[in-house]
Design a protein around this motif. Structure first.
Motif, mmCIF file in Angstrom:
data_model
loop_
_atom_site.group_PDB
_atom_site.id
_atom_site.type_symbol
_atom_site.label_atom_id
_atom_site.label_comp_id
_atom_site.label_asym_id
_atom_site.label_seq_id
_atom_site.Cartn_x
_atom_site.Cartn_y
_atom_site.Cartn_z
ATOM 1 N N GLN A 31 0.814 -1.220 0.000
ATOM 2 C CA GLN A 31 0.000 0.000 0.000
ATOM 3 C C GLN A 31 0.845 1.266 0.000
ATOM 4 O OE1 GLN A 31 -2.616 -0.051 3.361
ATOM 5 N NE2 GLN A 31 -3.646 -1.928 2.715
ATOM 6 N N VAL A 32 1.970 1.233 0.725
ATOM 7 C CA VAL A 32 2.768 2.450 0.852
ATOM 8 C C VAL A 32 3.855 2.589 -0.200
ATOM 9 C CG1 VAL A 32 2.286 2.660 3.327
ATOM 10 C CG2 VAL A 32 4.376 1.487 2.561
ATOM 11 N N GLY A 33 4.000 1.607 -1.069
ATOM 12 C CA GLY A 33 4.970 1.735 -2.156
ATOM 13 C C GLY A 33 6.152 0.784 -2.073
ATOM 14 N N GLY A 34 6.105 -0.169 -1.154
ATOM 15 C CA GLY A 34 7.121 -1.212 -1.113
ATOM 16 C C GLY A 34 8.516 -0.742 -0.750
ATOM 17 N N HIS A 35 9.483 -1.433 -1.303
ATOM 18 C CA HIS A 35 10.895 -1.223 -0.968
ATOM 19 C C HIS A 35 11.323 0.241 -1.092
ATOM 20 C CE1 HIS A 35 15.210 -1.927 -0.744
ATOM 21 N NE2 HIS A 35 15.318 -1.187 -1.829
ATOM 22 N N GLU A 36 10.943 0.900 -2.167
ATOM 23 C CA GLU A 36 11.391 2.278 -2.389
ATOM 24 C C GLU A 36 10.955 3.192 -1.251
ATOM 25 O OE1 GLU A 36 9.792 0.407 -4.721
ATOM 26 O OE2 GLU A 36 11.575 -0.037 -5.908
ATOM 27 N N THR A 37 9.733 3.005 -0.759
ATOM 28 C CA THR A 37 9.224 3.845 0.325
ATOM 29 C C THR A 37 10.004 3.600 1.612
ATOM 30 O OG1 THR A 37 7.032 3.964 -0.651
ATOM 31 C CG2 THR A 37 7.182 4.372 1.726
ATOM 32 N N PHE A 38 10.235 2.334 1.940
ATOM 33 C CA PHE A 38 10.967 2.035 3.170
ATOM 34 C C PHE A 38 12.427 2.467 3.060
ATOM 35 C CE2 PHE A 38 7.186 -0.463 3.829
ATOM 36 C CZ PHE A 38 6.926 -0.211 5.167
ATOM 37 N N GLN A 39 13.007 2.395 1.881
ATOM 38 C CA GLN A 39 14.381 2.872 1.687
ATOM 39 C C GLN A 39 14.437 4.378 1.925
ATOM 40 O OE1 GLN A 39 17.230 0.782 0.698
ATOM 41 N NE2 GLN A 39 18.058 2.586 1.722
ATOM 42 N N ARG A 40 13.489 5.119 1.377
ATOM 43 C CA ARG A 40 13.453 6.570 1.572
ATOM 44 C C ARG A 40 13.265 6.916 3.044
ATOM 45 N NH1 ARG A 40 8.842 7.483 -1.938
ATOM 46 N NH2 ARG A 40 8.444 9.279 -0.620
ATOM 47 N N LEU A 41 12.367 6.194 3.713
ATOM 48 C CA LEU A 41 12.101 6.431 5.135
ATOM 49 C C LEU A 41 13.378 6.266 5.951
ATOM 50 C CD1 LEU A 41 10.086 6.747 7.565
ATOM 51 C CD2 LEU A 41 9.941 4.246 7.540
ATOM 52 N N VAL A 42 14.054 5.159 5.756
ATOM 53 C CA VAL A 42 15.250 4.849 6.537
ATOM 54 C C VAL A 42 16.398 5.798 6.193
ATOM 55 C CG1 VAL A 42 16.980 3.048 6.923
ATOM 56 C CG2 VAL A 42 14.544 2.482 6.984
ATOM 57 N N ASP A 43 16.569 6.111 4.928
ATOM 58 C CA ASP A 43 17.623 7.052 4.538
ATOM 59 C C ASP A 43 17.429 8.400 5.221
ATOM 60 O OD1 ASP A 43 18.777 5.123 2.904
ATOM 61 O OD2 ASP A 43 18.062 6.029 1.024
ATOM 62 N N GLU A 44 16.207 8.900 5.199
ATOM 63 C CA GLU A 44 15.919 10.198 5.820
ATOM 64 C C GLU A 44 16.096 10.126 7.335
ATOM 65 O OE1 GLU A 44 15.338 14.133 6.049
ATOM 66 O OE2 GLU A 44 15.466 13.005 4.179
ATOM 67 N N PHE A 45 15.635 9.048 7.942
ATOM 68 C CA PHE A 45 15.779 8.870 9.387
ATOM 69 C C PHE A 45 17.253 8.927 9.785
ATOM 70 C CE2 PHE A 45 16.656 5.791 12.813
ATOM 71 C CZ PHE A 45 16.043 6.455 13.863
ATOM 72 N N TYR A 46 18.110 8.194 9.085
ATOM 73 C CA TYR A 46 19.528 8.149 9.460
ATOM 74 C C TYR A 46 20.267 9.434 9.119
ATOM 75 C CZ TYR A 46 19.437 3.600 11.493
ATOM 76 O OH TYR A 46 19.173 2.553 12.347
ATOM 77 N N ARG A 47 19.728 10.261 8.242
ATOM 78 C CA ARG A 47 20.317 11.591 8.043
ATOM 79 C C ARG A 47 20.216 12.377 9.344
ATOM 80 N NH1 ARG A 47 19.584 10.984 2.650
ATOM 81 N NH2 ARG A 47 17.359 11.283 2.385
ATOM 82 N N GLY A 48 19.082 12.261 10.017
ATOM 83 C CA GLY A 48 18.916 12.935 11.311
ATOM 84 C C GLY A 48 19.769 12.320 12.404
ATOM 85 N N VAL A 49 19.817 11.001 12.447
ATOM 86 C CA VAL A 49 20.600 10.303 13.475
ATOM 87 C C VAL A 49 22.084 10.646 13.353
ATOM 88 C CG1 VAL A 49 21.375 8.009 14.252
ATOM 89 C CG2 VAL A 49 18.948 8.416 13.768
ATOM 90 N N ALA A 50 22.574 10.784 12.143
ATOM 91 C CA ALA A 50 24.008 11.035 11.913
ATOM 92 C C ALA A 50 24.503 12.287 12.622
ATOM 93 C CB ALA A 50 24.285 11.133 10.413
ATOM 94 N N ASP A 51 23.625 13.258 12.823
ATOM 95 C CA ASP A 51 24.015 14.509 13.469
ATOM 96 C C ASP A 51 23.488 14.627 14.895
ATOM 97 O OD1 ASP A 51 25.376 15.428 11.197
ATOM 98 O OD2 ASP A 51 23.519 16.205 10.317
ATOM 99 N N ASP A 52 22.909 13.572 15.424
ATOM 100 C CA ASP A 52 22.329 13.627 16.764
ATOM 101 C C ASP A 52 23.379 13.227 17.807
ATOM 102 O OD1 ASP A 52 20.858 12.601 19.193
ATOM 103 O OD2 ASP A 52 19.191 13.418 18.021
#
Length: 149
Positions: A31-52
């Motif tokens: 429903q949410v777009g499969g692998h591409e959606t989860f890849q985008r989610l995780v990539d964006e999440f770890y962009r924030g974590v990298a500077d935390d």
């Protein structure tokens, strides 16, 4: 099952019309777009974590790539995608895997902040957004293992 066989992957979450009945539409993963959606989610999440300054030190690898891959595989499997996480790592055992880390309310709230930012970049339909957020919020609260600073 022998001691050398990996455990079977858990069944994906599938909505059914009744117990054992026909599947009602796509999995959440689809429903949410499969692998591409989860890849985008995780990539964006770890962009924030990298500077935390609180979360980044919890990751033993200098490169966050391995952690990102594990999170993506876990989320994909949980939401009805491929069972790659269990095939490679066994049962998720989330609480056990987080025991070595100090997960206090501050760390939880920072984790949730970065995840909320990441979810917002996906512009999911409201029901899928709320469903994903509710799970991640519950999971983050369940990972708290200390109230010490």
């Amino acid at each position: 099952m022998s001691d050398n066989e990996p455990p079977a992957a858990p069944s994906p979450i599938i909505l059914r019309g009744s117990s054992g009945g026909a599947q009602l539409g796509e999995t959440f993963y689809e429903q949410v777009g499969g692998h591409e959606t989860f890849q985008r989610l995780v990539d964006e999440f770890y962009r924030g974590v990298a500077d935390d300054p609180v979360l980044k030190p919890m990751y033993p690898e200098e490169d966050l790539g391995p952690a990102a891959e594990r999170l993506r595989m876990f989320l994909e499997q949980y939401w009805g995608g491929p069972g790659t996480y269990s095939e490679q790592r066994g049962h998720p055992r989330l609480r056990m895997r987080h025991v070595p880390f100090t997960v206090n309310p501050d760390a939880r709230d920072r984790w949730l902040h970065h995840m909320r930012v990441a979810i917002d970049t996906l512009t999911l339909p409201p029901l899928q957004d709320a469903t994903l957020w509710a799970y991640l919020d519950r999971a983050a609260h369940a990972m708290v293992n200390t109230f010490d600073e």
